[in-house]
Design a protein around this motif. Structure first.
Motif, mmCIF file in Angstrom:
data_model
loop_
_atom_site.group_PDB
_atom_site.id
_atom_site.type_symbol
_atom_site.label_atom_id
_atom_site.label_comp_id
_atom_site.label_asym_id
_atom_site.label_seq_id
_atom_site.Cartn_x
_atom_site.Cartn_y
_atom_site.Cartn_z
ATOM 1 N N ASP A 283 3.041 0.552 -4.236
ATOM 2 C CA ASP A 283 3.301 1.456 -3.202
ATOM 3 C C ASP A 283 2.141 2.423 -3.004
ATOM 4 O OD1 ASP A 283 4.016 3.147 -1.261
ATOM 5 O OD2 ASP A 283 5.785 3.703 -2.430
ATOM 6 N N GLY A 284 1.144 2.174 -2.339
ATOM 7 C CA GLY A 284 0.128 3.186 -2.453
ATOM 8 C C GLY A 284 -0.926 3.255 -3.786
ATOM 9 N N ALA A 285 -1.122 1.849 -4.305
ATOM 10 C CA ALA A 285 -1.812 1.915 -5.551
ATOM 11 C C ALA A 285 -3.195 2.211 -5.381
ATOM 12 C CB ALA A 285 -1.621 0.454 -6.113
ATOM 13 N N ASN A 286 -3.690 2.040 -4.137
ATOM 14 C CA ASN A 286 -5.128 2.405 -3.896
ATOM 15 C C ASN A 286 -5.143 3.743 -3.122
ATOM 16 O OD1 ASN A 286 -5.966 -0.336 -4.738
ATOM 17 N ND2 ASN A 286 -5.363 -1.012 -2.542
ATOM 18 N N ASP B 229 6.277 3.510 -12.347
ATOM 19 C CA ASP B 229 6.702 2.245 -11.790
ATOM 20 C C ASP B 229 6.414 2.018 -10.327
ATOM 21 O OD1 ASP B 229 7.364 1.613 -14.409
ATOM 22 O OD2 ASP B 229 9.785 2.181 -14.006
ATOM 23 N N LEU B 230 6.739 3.062 -9.539
ATOM 24 C CA LEU B 230 6.486 3.088 -8.082
ATOM 25 C C LEU B 230 4.878 2.679 -7.759
ATOM 26 C CD1 LEU B 230 8.022 3.438 -5.407
ATOM 27 C CD2 LEU B 230 7.477 5.807 -5.501
ATOM 28 N N ILE B 231 4.203 3.486 -8.548
ATOM 29 C CA ILE B 231 2.772 3.439 -8.245
ATOM 30 C C ILE B 231 2.222 1.911 -8.899
ATOM 31 C CG2 ILE B 231 0.454 4.173 -9.126
ATOM 32 C CD1 ILE B 231 1.593 6.889 -9.329
ATOM 33 N N LYS B 232 2.857 1.556 -9.748
ATOM 34 C CA LYS B 232 2.136 0.099 -10.174
ATOM 35 C C LYS B 232 2.977 -1.018 -9.379
ATOM 36 C CE LYS B 232 1.731 1.927 -15.052
ATOM 37 N NZ LYS B 232 2.404 1.698 -16.460
ATOM 38 N N SER B 233 3.992 -0.503 -8.896
ATOM 39 C CA SER B 233 4.452 -1.687 -7.814
ATOM 40 C C SER B 233 3.773 -2.177 -6.941
ATOM 41 C CB SER B 233 5.982 -1.468 -7.448
ATOM 42 O OG SER B 233 5.821 -0.325 -6.761
#
Length: 221
Positions: A217-220, A211-215
């Motif tokens: 936060d640092g997705a790239n 969820d944190l990644i998809k939100s």
């Protein structure tokens, strides 16, 4: 007496004479070999019993050391464990080394990783103990090391057949996230989340991280 009977008796006498000659010649050697076999057997049984007795004593000492650590007497526990590591029998020297590394980690000592690495490299240790040492070293390095440091220790533990795979994948995923390797982190967290055999708490943490990644936060990477 027929000729055949006479020949048989002569042959029998010859065989008996040969047997007596062989007995005189090799009897002492055969007897000595038999004695050596008996002595070796007795010696092995005595050694086995001694080893088991010594291992039992080491087990008692190990339990006492664990109790000292549990009571907060860490220095005394370390001293007792160091003695077992050097002088213990059976599997207890390895177990003592493992607990010593754990105590070093609890105290924040930088040598803890090296201690776990040394256990992982011990050929005489059980495979599961070596794997657990690799995992403990990897978990410590999530905070203090690089992704490559963690991967070098836990990558081999992430196989589908390894019983430590769930925590090993989590350690590698967290290290990837810390290193901003988001594609790797996402893939590993998804692997944990989709594994029905993963413990609930591990799957729960993986879901939160996804969820944190998809939100964003640092997705790239």
């Amino acid at each position: 007496m027929s000729n055949d009977s006479f020949i048989r008796e002569v042959n029998e006498e010859i065989r008996q004479d040969k047997m007596k000659a062989l007995t005189r010649r090799f009897g002492p050697i055969v007897g000595a070999a038999a004695v050596l076999i008996i002595l070796a057997t007795v010696g092995w049984v005595a050694w086995d019993r001694w080893q088991k007795a010594e291992a039992g004593a080491s087990g008692d000492q190990f339990i006492s050391a664990l109790e000292l650590a549990s009571d907060g007497k860490v220095d005394e526990a370390q001293s007792a464990l160091q003695t077992i590591e050097k002088e213990g029998h059976g599997n207890y020297p390895t177990l003592a080394a493992f607990r010593l590394a754990g105590l070093a980690a609890d105290k924040g000592e930088a040598t803890a990783v090296q201690q776990f690495d040394a256990i992982a490299a011990t050929g005489s240790a059980a495979a599961i103990v070596r794997d657990m040492a690799r995992l403990r070293a990897g978990l410590l390095l999530v905070d203090s090391g690089s992704y490559e440091d963690v991967s070098a220790r836990v990558e081999q533990l992430t196989a589908d057949t390894n019983p430590l795979r769930h925590v090993a994948r989590e350690a590698l995923a967290l290290s990837a996230y810390k290193a901003r390797r988001m594609a790797d982190a996402r893939a590993l967290f998804e692997q944990i989340s989709n594994d029905a055999e993963a413990p609930g708490n591990v799957r729960g943490r993986a879901g939160l991280m996804l969820d944190l990644i998809k939100s964003g936060d640092g997705a790239n990477e």
